[in-house]
Design a protein around this motif. Structure first.
Motif, PDB file in Angstrom:
ATOM      1  N   THR A 193      -8.077  -4.116   2.831  1.00 45.57           N
ATOM      2  CA  THR A 193      -6.861  -3.873   2.056  1.00 45.57           C
ATOM      3  C   THR A 193      -7.199  -3.939   0.580  1.00 45.57           C
ATOM      4  O   THR A 193      -8.237  -4.498   0.195  1.00 45.57           O
ATOM      5  CB  THR A 193      -5.767  -4.910   2.394  1.00 45.57           C
ATOM      6  N   SER A 194      -6.331  -3.372  -0.243  1.00 46.60           N
ATOM      7  CA  SER A 194      -6.575  -3.391  -1.689  1.00 46.60           C
ATOM      8  C   SER A 194      -5.680  -4.387  -2.415  1.00 46.60           C
ATOM      9  O   SER A 194      -5.863  -4.622  -3.603  1.00 46.60           O
ATOM     10  CB  SER A 194      -6.361  -1.992  -2.288  1.00 46.60           C
ATOM     11  N   GLU A 195      -4.695  -4.968  -1.687  1.00 46.70           N
ATOM     12  CA  GLU A 195      -3.760  -5.866  -2.371  1.00 46.70           C
ATOM     13  C   GLU A 195      -3.231  -6.933  -1.422  1.00 46.70           C
ATOM     14  O   GLU A 195      -2.653  -6.617  -0.377  1.00 46.70           O
ATOM     15  CB  GLU A 195      -2.584  -5.091  -2.956  1.00 46.70           C
ATOM     16  N   ILE A 196      -3.479  -8.190  -1.779  1.00 46.51           N
ATOM     17  CA  ILE A 196      -2.885  -9.325  -1.068  1.00 46.51           C
ATOM     18  C   ILE A 196      -2.179 -10.193  -2.100  1.00 46.51           C
ATOM     19  O   ILE A 196      -2.808 -10.702  -3.031  1.00 46.51           O
ATOM     20  CB  ILE A 196      -3.942 -10.161  -0.325  1.00 46.51           C
ATOM     21  N   ASP A 233       2.163 -13.769   0.209  1.00 50.16           N
ATOM     22  CA  ASP A 233       1.924 -13.340   1.590  1.00 50.16           C
ATOM     23  C   ASP A 233       0.930 -14.250   2.307  1.00 50.16           C
ATOM     24  O   ASP A 233       0.933 -14.325   3.546  1.00 50.16           O
ATOM     25  CB  ASP A 233       1.427 -11.893   1.616  1.00 50.16           C
ATOM     26  N   LYS A 234       0.076 -14.929   1.558  1.00 47.16           N
ATOM     27  CA  LYS A 234      -0.884 -15.837   2.191  1.00 47.16           C
ATOM     28  C   LYS A 234      -0.190 -17.022   2.851  1.00 47.16           C
ATOM     29  O   LYS A 234      -0.732 -17.629   3.775  1.00 47.16           O
ATOM     30  CB  LYS A 234      -1.890 -16.336   1.155  1.00 47.16           C
ATOM     31  N   ALA A 235       1.012 -17.353   2.391  1.00 45.28           N
ATOM     32  CA  ALA A 235       1.753 -18.472   2.990  1.00 45.28           C
ATOM     33  C   ALA A 235       2.045 -18.220   4.468  1.00 45.28           C
ATOM     34  O   ALA A 235       2.174 -19.175   5.253  1.00 45.28           O
ATOM     35  CB  ALA A 235       3.052 -18.698   2.220  1.00 45.28           C
ATOM     36  N   TRP A 236       2.132 -16.938   4.857  1.00 44.84           N
ATOM     37  CA  TRP A 236       2.426 -16.610   6.251  1.00 44.84           C
ATOM     38  C   TRP A 236       1.278 -16.967   7.180  1.00 44.84           C
ATOM     39  O   TRP A 236       1.460 -17.005   8.406  1.00 44.84           O
ATOM     40  CB  TRP A 236       2.752 -15.118   6.373  1.00 44.84           C
ATOM     41  N   LEU A 237       0.090 -17.231   6.634  1.00 47.81           N
ATOM     42  CA  LEU A 237      -1.061 -17.558   7.471  1.00 47.81           C
ATOM     43  C   LEU A 237      -0.880 -18.879   8.217  1.00 47.81           C
ATOM     44  O   LEU A 237      -1.676 -19.202   9.106  1.00 47.81           O
ATOM     45  CB  LEU A 237      -2.340 -17.603   6.623  1.00 47.81           C
ATOM     46  N   PRO A 263      -6.822  -9.196   5.738  1.00 40.22           N
ATOM     47  CA  PRO A 263      -6.285  -7.943   5.192  1.00 40.22           C
ATOM     48  C   PRO A 263      -5.102  -7.383   5.971  1.00 40.22           C
ATOM     49  O   PRO A 263      -4.154  -6.871   5.375  1.00 40.22           O
ATOM     50  CB  PRO A 263      -7.493  -6.998   5.245  1.00 40.22           C
ATOM     51  N   VAL A 264      -5.143  -7.480   7.298  1.00 36.22           N
ATOM     52  CA  VAL A 264      -4.035  -6.937   8.089  1.00 36.22           C
ATOM     53  C   VAL A 264      -2.872  -7.917   8.148  1.00 36.22           C
ATOM     54  O   VAL A 264      -1.709  -7.517   8.095  1.00 36.22           O
ATOM     55  CB  VAL A 264      -4.509  -6.548   9.500  1.00 36.22           C
ATOM     56  N   LEU A 265      -3.148  -9.201   8.218  1.00 34.35           N
ATOM     57  CA  LEU A 265      -2.066 -10.182   8.279  1.00 34.35           C
ATOM     58  C   LEU A 265      -1.313 -10.305   6.957  1.00 34.35           C
ATOM     59  O   LEU A 265      -0.122 -10.632   6.957  1.00 34.35           O
ATOM     60  CB  LEU A 265      -2.617 -11.551   8.675  1.00 34.35           C
ATOM     61  N   CYS A 266      -1.997 -10.026   5.845  1.00 34.58           N
ATOM     62  CA  CYS A 266      -1.385 -10.270   4.536  1.00 34.58           C
ATOM     63  C   CYS A 266      -1.390  -9.067   3.595  1.00 34.58           C
ATOM     64  O   CYS A 266      -0.682  -9.089   2.590  1.00 34.58           O
ATOM     65  CB  CYS A 266      -2.102 -11.423   3.827  1.00 34.58           C
TER      66      CYS A 266
END
Length: 262
Positions: free
Chosen positions: A191-194, A198-202, A248-251
């Protein structure tokens, strides 16, 4: 205090051009995925103003761009192509690499378009696809609540011309299947942008790992059309599982795929 600009000035072959901030990281990834040889013959489809193509040309590559409505991109070989057409020829074909950047989600038939790209690539040529990531965890939660995804937050206005919005907003597993069926080997998915938010969803990743692993590798192994018994089926399923569980796919906001023509 004035509104902060979302574009910055870059210099290409002595000319100053405004480039959107979100495009810089994406284009840097695309450049790294391209063949190392120079010049490489590169096609960028639906390239708009051709800013990335101009950068690649300045680096020594041979560029052709397509647009359905030609932009008159100065310094580039630009041709008019309808990517939804049943068949079409492209000047300078075949190419060492084809870049399809934020286009495939606007196309009526993804498999047909991938076959046409395959036709216009040299053996072993590189296809680079970028498209919105509907399977990031934020988008999955939005879908749980609304039935829609990030990238397609509500019904498309039927008065729009076909393709002006995301009419084919598909997830990674569907794209993986289409690429394999149309003659490609998948080399890299990123991915090019995280965004930090969105990392909190991990926090949900352990649960997602368990569910994803079970359903992809073990659930109903003999179900017709979804068999999981042969080494090749398990290899592909494991690859898809690993991609789906990657950060990359999760976030990520988008998906960037490098694939090679078999």
């Amino acid at each position: 205090m004035g509104k902060k600009s979302n574009r910055i000035t870059i210099e290409i072959a002595g000319k100053k051009i405004l480039k959107h901030i979100r495009d810089i990281a994406k284009d840097d990834i695309i450049k790294k995925m391209l063949p190392s040889k120079k010049p490489s013959k590169i096609l960028e489809t639906s390239a708009g103003e051709g800013i990335l193509a101009l950068e690649l040309k300045a680096e020594g590559h041979d560029l052709t761009i397509t647009n359905f409505v030609q932009e008159g991109a100065e310094g580039l070989h630009e041709i008019k192509v309808d990517l939804n057409a049943a068949d079409y020829e492209i000047d300078n074909s075949p190419f060492d690499a084809i870049i399809c950047r934020e286009v495939i989600e606007h196309i009526e038939s993804v498999p047909h378009t991938l076959r046409m790209f395959h036709k216009h690539l040299t053996p072993g040529g590189t296809l680079i696809l970028t498209f919105p990531n509907r399977l990031c965890l934020r988008s999955r939660f939005y879908h749980f609540l609304t039935g829609f995804y990030r990238g397609m937050p509500s019904p498309i206005n039927p008065e729009l011309i076909m393709g002006e919005e995301h009419i084919n907003l598909i997830g990674y597993p569907e794209m993986d299947y289409f690429l394999r069926k149309t003659g490609y080997k998948i080399d890299e998915v990123t991915t090019s942008e995280i965004r930090n938010s969105d990392k909190a969803w991990l926090i949900f990743k352990p649960l997602i790992w368990l569910a994803t692993t079970f359903f992809i590798l073990f659930y109903k192994k003999n179900r017709e059309g979804y068999e999981k018994n042969t080494p090749e089926q398990r290899r592909i399923n494991t690859f898809v599982r690993n991609v789906l569980l990657s950060t990359p796919v999760l976030c990520g906001k988008d998906i960037v795929i490098k694939a090679t023509k078999k």
